[in-house]
Scaffold this motif. Structure first.
Motif, mmCIF file in Angstrom:
data_model
loop_
_atom_site.group_PDB
_atom_site.id
_atom_site.type_symbol
_atom_site.label_atom_id
_atom_site.label_comp_id
_atom_site.label_asym_id
_atom_site.label_seq_id
_atom_site.Cartn_x
_atom_site.Cartn_y
_atom_site.Cartn_z
ATOM 1 N N LYS A 278 21.212 12.673 28.383
ATOM 2 C CA LYS A 278 21.492 12.630 26.937
ATOM 3 C C LYS A 278 21.108 11.274 26.330
ATOM 4 C CE LYS A 278 25.127 16.036 27.384
ATOM 5 N NZ LYS A 278 26.523 16.399 27.262
ATOM 6 N N MET A 279 19.965 10.779 26.755
ATOM 7 C CA MET A 279 19.551 9.425 26.383
ATOM 8 C C MET A 279 19.083 9.333 24.932
ATOM 9 S SD MET A 279 17.683 8.194 29.887
ATOM 10 C CE MET A 279 17.716 6.481 29.399
ATOM 11 N N LEU A 280 18.496 10.410 24.411
ATOM 12 C CA LEU A 280 17.967 10.335 23.052
ATOM 13 C C LEU A 280 19.076 10.291 22.003
ATOM 14 C CD1 LEU A 280 14.854 12.680 23.161
ATOM 15 C CD2 LEU A 280 15.010 10.245 23.629
ATOM 16 N N LYS A 281 20.299 10.602 22.437
ATOM 17 C CA LYS A 281 21.428 10.561 21.505
ATOM 18 C C LYS A 281 22.180 9.234 21.573
ATOM 19 C CE LYS A 281 22.210 15.550 21.482
ATOM 20 N NZ LYS A 281 23.193 16.637 21.674
ATOM 21 N N SER A 283 21.395 5.213 21.511
ATOM 22 C CA SER A 283 20.420 4.118 21.374
ATOM 23 C C SER A 283 20.664 3.009 22.385
ATOM 24 C CB SER A 283 20.477 3.548 19.949
ATOM 25 O OG SER A 283 21.781 3.067 19.665
ATOM 26 N N ASN A 284 21.874 2.944 22.931
ATOM 27 C CA ASN A 284 22.181 1.910 23.926
ATOM 28 C C ASN A 284 21.503 2.180 25.269
ATOM 29 O OD1 ASN A 284 23.853 0.496 22.136
ATOM 30 N ND2 ASN A 284 25.641 1.740 22.677
ATOM 31 N N SER A 285 20.914 3.364 25.407
ATOM 32 C CA SER A 285 20.217 3.706 26.657
ATOM 33 C C SER A 285 18.876 2.992 26.775
ATOM 34 C CB SER A 285 19.985 5.221 26.728
ATOM 35 O OG SER A 285 21.188 5.938 26.683
ATOM 36 N N PHE A 286 18.428 2.403 25.657
ATOM 37 C CA PHE A 286 17.097 1.785 25.627
ATOM 38 C C PHE A 286 17.221 0.268 25.514
ATOM 39 C CE2 PHE A 286 16.613 6.121 24.244
ATOM 40 C CZ PHE A 286 15.449 6.534 24.858
ATOM 41 N N PRO A 287 16.197 -0.420 26.083
ATOM 42 C CA PRO A 287 15.054 0.082 26.866
ATOM 43 C C PRO A 287 15.489 0.518 28.260
ATOM 44 C CG PRO A 287 15.021 -2.295 26.859
ATOM 45 C CD PRO A 287 16.168 -1.891 25.969
ATOM 46 N N PHE A 288 14.689 1.408 28.883
ATOM 47 C CA PHE A 288 14.981 1.801 30.261
ATOM 48 C C PHE A 288 13.671 1.971 31.025
ATOM 49 C CE2 PHE A 288 14.121 6.028 28.672
ATOM 50 C CZ PHE A 288 13.719 6.769 29.775
ATOM 51 N N LEU A 289 13.764 1.768 32.323
ATOM 52 C CA LEU A 289 12.611 1.839 33.224
ATOM 53 C C LEU A 289 12.633 3.180 33.940
ATOM 54 C CD1 LEU A 289 10.212 0.231 34.577
ATOM 55 C CD2 LEU A 289 11.851 -0.388 36.359
ATOM 56 N N CYS A 291 10.243 5.316 36.646
ATOM 57 C CA CYS A 291 9.066 5.417 37.530
ATOM 58 C C CYS A 291 8.015 4.358 37.184
ATOM 59 C CB CYS A 291 8.469 6.816 37.469
ATOM 60 S SG CYS A 291 9.522 8.095 38.194
ATOM 61 N N GLY A 292 8.474 3.153 36.924
ATOM 62 C CA GLY A 292 7.562 2.048 36.675
ATOM 63 C C GLY A 292 7.109 1.893 35.240
ATOM 64 N N ILE A 293 7.568 2.759 34.315
ATOM 65 C CA ILE A 293 7.170 2.686 32.906
ATOM 66 C C ILE A 293 8.397 2.346 32.065
ATOM 67 C CG2 ILE A 293 6.188 3.959 30.957
ATOM 68 C CD1 ILE A 293 4.745 5.741 32.961
ATOM 69 N N ILE A 294 8.243 1.382 31.149
ATOM 70 C CA ILE A 294 9.345 0.966 30.283
ATOM 71 C C ILE A 294 9.262 1.720 28.957
ATOM 72 C CG2 ILE A 294 10.383 -0.959 29.019
ATOM 73 C CD1 ILE A 294 9.349 -2.829 31.190
ATOM 74 N N PHE A 295 10.378 2.333 28.558
ATOM 75 C CA PHE A 295 10.487 3.017 27.273
ATOM 76 C C PHE A 295 11.487 2.265 26.412
ATOM 77 C CE2 PHE A 295 9.066 6.274 30.249
ATOM 78 C CZ PHE A 295 8.000 6.828 29.554
ATOM 79 N N THR A 296 11.092 1.946 25.184
ATOM 80 C CA THR A 296 11.898 1.068 24.338
ATOM 81 C C THR A 296 12.784 1.793 23.331
ATOM 82 O OG1 THR A 296 10.066 0.868 22.759
ATOM 83 C CG2 THR A 296 10.187 -0.775 24.534
ATOM 84 N N SER A 297 12.504 3.079 23.046
ATOM 85 C CA SER A 297 13.268 3.808 22.034
ATOM 86 C C SER A 297 13.067 5.313 22.220
ATOM 87 C CB SER A 297 12.787 3.415 20.626
ATOM 88 O OG SER A 297 11.460 3.892 20.420
ATOM 89 N N PRO A 298 13.913 6.153 21.575
ATOM 90 C CA PRO A 298 13.694 7.604 21.637
ATOM 91 C C PRO A 298 12.322 8.014 21.138
ATOM 92 C CG PRO A 298 15.899 7.138 20.817
ATOM 93 C CD PRO A 298 15.180 5.818 20.901
#
Length: 556
Positions: A278-281, A283-289, A291-298
């Protein structure tokens, strides 16, 4: 001359007695090594039905598996350019075509067997000419087919010793050739739908033997994911991707970063991961790594999925399965505010242009019509019906179809009963497995309860409990069914079901202990009221409009 099944069965039994086969009840790694020494369908076919001994039972089981196989085989032929399919998915296509030769032989269809053998060897020749697959793997594919062909011929005529001697012992062949043989076996057993545990152990060994191949890692990933998802459906496993899955797909992505099937499966895992967490709901879940790729926002995650979906479809846009998976990303795997229903439907309609009989595309399209407002139940039922007509073993489509019909019992009562009775009592029910068969029987019990046939409902629930061992998850799932399909909940409230059980105790006096257990499960897992379910329907919310489409603007 035509092959007589009676002679075939006798010959098979004689051959199998002389084979070194693994113990089916304990598929350990060392047993797999021993099993692959006998590299022929005539050894592997024992996995179809180990208990089958009669000619009729062997033919019946082969026919059922064949019918299911042909549905999937038909869908595999979804490419306008067959060479594109071979380029990106040759091991599976060749193995499945090899399996087809076995089924034709098993059913005594000599002409079709000969034609199928010719076709699969022709595909291997194309792969060799176009350099789609390394030569050593192709040699392994041919090894299996030549072994099988020699054994079939030996049942009709004397085969010269030099022909047998031309087949070297499997363990003396190059490693990649051995892996090619194991690949044929893996897909063969997969078509029989009986030993996924053996497939997973075989694939783990293949990865260990051939660590630089993305293909076997991708196959292993898919089996592990399916096993996990099946465990979730059976309510005893974790919903989150395991570490082994993450490691395997990350390594596959490193080995083949631009391969469409690798990208497709990576995107599928990413979408599933953010859904379960439920990461897209948050915002505190970001940024997250991941499989080697960093995602900064939904938006970064959704943008990544869309950009790579576009890339996948450019490369492999002639595949039904590809369009169906991409469609799934943007409906069931994303929260409503990030869904793109129109994009999903465009993908699914394109899939049906490629193959109008695609059971997966019809099923997924049907879901979009009954889960998302504005709902169109006529369209939903039509597509679900077509999904089942094109694959009678599509369990998800069957459950969605029947349970959607149950929203209008007065209109659909006969259709519900006929459909469920045919599946539960019909030929081939052993292919469902205990949990799925119990789910079907439980659903029929709910139908009876909702229509006031209380004795039948209790009978089915007790039978489902006996088969599955426990109906906790089934009763707990009623809340979702009321919300998902729009069931009338009054007869399924906790107090009403408990009163039903108590009213019918005298009819089931001999099963008092089972009734006590059933009542306890109901008390713990049903609710007194489900009226709130109709005032809180996030899955049916219509997403905000976007400008994205399949070919053009992929970001907001």
């Amino acid at each position: 001359m035509a092959l007589e099944v009676r002679n075939l069965v006798t010959s098979i039994n004689r051959i199998q007695l002389n084979r070194d086969c693994c113990d089916e009840s304990d598929p350990k790694n060392d047993e797999i090594v021993e099993t692959v020494k006998a590299s022929s369908y005539l050894t592997w076919d024992k996995f179809i039905s180990p208990e089958a001994t009669s000619e009729e039972r062997l033919r019946q089981n082969a026919k059922i598996v064949m019918e299911r196989y042909l549905k999937y085989d038909e869908e595999a032929e979804d490419d306008q350019d067959s060479n594109i399919s071979l380029k990106y998915n040759a091991p599976k296509i060749i193995a499945d075509k090899g399996t087809l030769t076995y089924f034709h032989w098993r059913l005594g269809e000599e002409v079709k067997y000969t034609e199928a053998m010719s076709r699969v060897k022709n595909q291997i020749s194309i792969c060799r000419e176009q350099d789609f697959v390394e030569k050593e793997y192709l040699d392994g594919f041919i090894y299996v087919l030549d072994t099988f062909d020699l054994e079939v011929r030996s049942m009709r005529e004397k085969v010269k010793d030099e022909e047998w001697n031309s087949l070297k012992p499997l363990q003396s062949l190059p490693v990649k050739t051995q892996v090619g043989v194991m690949s044929m076996k893996n897909y063969f057993i997969g078509q029989l739908r009986v030993r996924q545990d053996l497939q997973i152990e075989t694939l783990r060994q293949m990865v260990a033997m051939d660590p630089e191949s993305y293909e076997w890692r991708l196959s292993l990933f898919n089996h592990l994911r399916f096993q996990r998802r099946d465990a979730v459906l059976s309510r005893y496993g974790p919903n989150d991707p395991g570490q082994e899955e993450l490691n395997i797909i990350q390594k596959a992505l490193e080995l083949a970063p631009n391969h469409p099937r690798v990208l497709l499966n990576f995107c599928q895992l990413l979408a599933e991961f953010i859904k379960t967490k439920k990461m897209l709901k948050n915002s505190n879940s970001f940024p997250f790594l991941f499989c080697g790729i960093i995602f900064t926002s939904p938006d970064d995650v959704v943008g990544y999925l869309k950009d790579n979906s576009h890339k996948i479809l450019r490369q492999y846009g002639t595949s039904v399965a590809t369009y169906v998976k991409v469609a799934e990303f943007f409906t069931s795997m994303l929260p409503p505010e990030y869904q793109d229903v129109e994009l999903s439907r465009k993908c699914l309609r394109r899939a049906l242009e490629l193959n109008s009989k695609s059971t997966r595309a019809h099923h997924r399209l049907g879901i979009t019509y009954f889960q998302i407002e504005p709902r169109d139940l006529r369209q939903a039922l039509n597509h679900l019906h077509l999904a089942i007509e094109n694959d009678v073993f599509n369990f998800g489509a069957i459950m969605d179809y029947v349970q959607l019909l149950m929203a209008d019992l007065e209109k659909n009562s006969n259709a519900i009963r006929e459909r469920l009775d045919k599946i539960i009592e019909g030929q081939g029910k052993e292919f469902w497995g205990n949990q799925r068969l119990a789910d079907l029987i439980f659903s029929r019990g709910c139908y009876y309860q909702m229509t006031g046939k209380e004795s039948n409902a209790i009978q089915d629930w007790l039978e489902g409990q006996k088969i599955a061992g426990d109906l906790t998850s089934c009763f707990r799932g009623i809340e979702t069914k009321i919300w998902r399909y729009g069931w009338n909940w009054q007869n399924l409230s906790r107090n009403y079901v408990i009163s039903t059980i108590r009213r019918r105790r005298t009819e089931f006096e001999s099963r008092a202990g089972e009734l006590d257990r059933l009542e306890s499960i109901v008390r713990r897992n049903l609710k007194d009221s489900y009226a709130y379910a109709f005032s809180n329907e996030p899955i049916r919310k219509k997403p905000s409009p976007r400008n994205d489409d399949i070919a053009g603007n992929w970001r907001r």
